[in-house]
Enzyme design. Sequence first.
Site, PDB file in Angstrom:
ATOM      1  N   ASP A  93      -3.471   0.713   1.244  1.00  0.00           N
ATOM      2  CA  ASP A  93      -2.319   1.268   0.323  1.00  0.00           C
ATOM      3  C   ASP A  93      -1.479   2.044   1.904  1.00  0.00           C
ATOM      4  O   ASP A  93      -1.825   2.965   2.539  1.00  0.00           O
ATOM      5  CB  ASP A  93      -2.877   2.505  -0.478  1.00  0.00           C
ATOM      6  N   HIS A 134       1.687   3.065  -9.661  1.00  0.00           N
ATOM      7  CA  HIS A 134       1.627   2.998  -8.024  1.00  0.00           C
ATOM      8  C   HIS A 134       1.402   1.672  -7.527  1.00  0.00           C
ATOM      9  O   HIS A 134       0.631   0.989  -8.294  1.00  0.00           O
ATOM     10  CB  HIS A 134       0.244   3.940  -7.573  1.00  0.00           C
ATOM     11  N   CYS A 153       6.518   3.579  -2.969  1.00  0.00           N
ATOM     12  CA  CYS A 153       5.288   2.857  -2.882  1.00  0.00           C
ATOM     13  C   CYS A 153       5.595   1.357  -3.071  1.00  0.00           C
ATOM     14  O   CYS A 153       4.871   0.760  -2.121  1.00  0.00           O
ATOM     15  CB  CYS A 153       4.280   3.282  -4.218  1.00  0.00           C
TER      16      CYS A 153
END
Length: 727
Positions: free
Chosen positions: A391, A367, A309
Amino acid sequence: MEEVIGAFKAQAAAEPRHSSLSDPAEPTDKMCSVATAIKRVDLHCHANNVAHNTHEISTSQLIVRRGQPFSVTLELDFTFSTSEPIKLIVETGRYPSPSRGTKCTFGTRGLMCGVGTKAVWSCSIDTKSSLQTGCVTLSVTPPADAPVGKYSLSIALGRPSAVKESLVVLFNPWCQNDWVYLPDEKERQEYVMNEKGHIYRGTACYFSPMFWDFGQFEEEMVDICFKLLDVNPKHKRDPEDDVSARCNPIYVGRVISAMINCNDDMGVLEGCWDGGYQDGVCPTRWTSSISILQRWFKSGCKAVKYGQCWVFAGVMCTVMRFFGIPCRVVTNFVSGHDTNNSLTIDEYFDEYGLKQRGNADSIWNFHVWVEGWMRRPDLDQGGRYDGWVFDPTPQERSEGVFCCGPAPVTAVHDGHTNLKYDIPFVFSEVNADIVKWKIKADGSKIKMKYLTDTAKVGQKISTKAVGSTAINDLTDAYKHKEGCTMERVVFDAAVRRLNPPGHHVLHDPQEVLVPREVELSLKETCLRNSQDIKLNLKLSNRGRGVKSMSIVVNVQVTNYTATKVTNILHDSHFQKLMAGQVVNIPILIPYSAYCKYAATHDSMKVSVDATDENGDIYETDTDITLEEPPISIKVLGEARLHHPVTVQVEFQNPLNETLRFCSLTINGSGLFRSEFFDSIRDLPANTTLRHQIQTTPYRAGLRTVVADFDCSAFRDVKDSCTVYVKP
């Protein structure tokens, strides 16, 4: 559609082709001989790029921002009269069209291509011109809604002569009419111009910044970032529509979000979370977007292995900042991953207190995503939903594609889960409720006592502060304070917006308000990798009677995504608690229990279940990430542009054993054109590695150099230092 494409192709074939930035050309700062009427042209690349805040990218090719004028000087072989028109044509894409905003014909006498032109450029003669000597300076302004891209520029007089040049147009956060306009200059310097930053990793209690080199102004980023747009599936399906839509930062941001991962396309990074990195690079090795994007581009757009991530987010931030979209990297600790838009995270445990594998929902230690700043007038004209979450990590599909956003932070905060894009998923990441279930031997499940945790998910949502290395906590921007009435009101409203009328929440919100008779908490006292881990379990009996507690302690090696690898400790205790009594139980995790996993996995989960004589279950847990041994990097002596400088790295082996398979990676934009890698001999027990290398700085200013040491016992131990490179 085929007739339209055919018409565009016919038009393109009939009209002269113009040079683009991908074609070899003489530097346009130098006067170039052309035709007879226009002897020379000067694009003033250095001065224009400085004025447009693009000089860090290049001073030899013209890179401008929309909504802002730039200068072009023509040297003619005759005295110029203002009665004589100057005609300019700008084009971008394979099939430029005025109605799509990808072509405009204009000049000193106004628009020349009709009222149907979507993106209208303008031009005027600057007062700096010397018309008597044939020196004409034009002030050219791209509109604030022009598509970003590589453009050809043709300039012609009423005589049979023309010049053809090229330029790049980017978004403009300095222009009030541009949707990416950011009014604060300090924020523009941080979120557009800053090439370095911090990405936070770890756990909510123990996290640390990792330096990241965004490097958005390396000159090759022009070709890399536009290549990323040109190979996206939407461009392949309909290139005319895709190039036209590049006027919209919402569209561009969504394409970038999808193209950073390779799940549906020729994207930049392939994700991997199972530890199998042998045919690529371990995600923890990366410290820079530059080497990743370079590898992708030079390989013919073959996905780079591997990303997780923070890597996806770091690379996306680079591309967004290059295009001029203000962007920052954000870390959410205790991040929920809800797979079915229920806004709850359901966790299942066996009768021994071990978390079951294969849960659809999960909670990650952390995250990382990005926030890109832009307006959203399609949702609200008053600016309520300005500011965004993107994202690029491939988790769930959005409209059939692995991307996420833009999701307005305000909509997440207020529980407006019915708006575009992907707000339920982001809402769950920061504010989902946790529901815990015990799976019995016969397969049935029961809710654990005090089963619902409304406050755990979404903690210390953090980014680097503007203009400093401090941390900026954004949690209040994403949700109301945990425990307050408004937080529950928003949560219930968010659930209702996702479900038909009459839908009932699976749990009773009042259940969480019942006072717990027994409270459990864990506190860590030593978390240094290479040493025994010490924790303290605190039990408090808040009730009026005696409690006989059967306590089970489990320690599981996990990844930061909470994926269980193996159980390394299982211990049981029995404790009688008198009314009001507080008892402390020490927990020890010896180095020998976790050492063989320390170099390949991110964290450990310590979980405690306590069952009383009535069968009521109490539970607490904590996620542990270990502090790595120290490493240092420094630049020896003064650093000057184009002069060699020495970089020194030191690392001491803290173990009574030899470290094997040691390697050292060093990089830094402006200092190293490509990352330095060296495979080092084994490092004996308790000895110090001291390594020196030379490099030649190629960009002046404040630069950062990063060292990464990897070996058999420790994975990617990092340090960074800054150095000012004198001109």
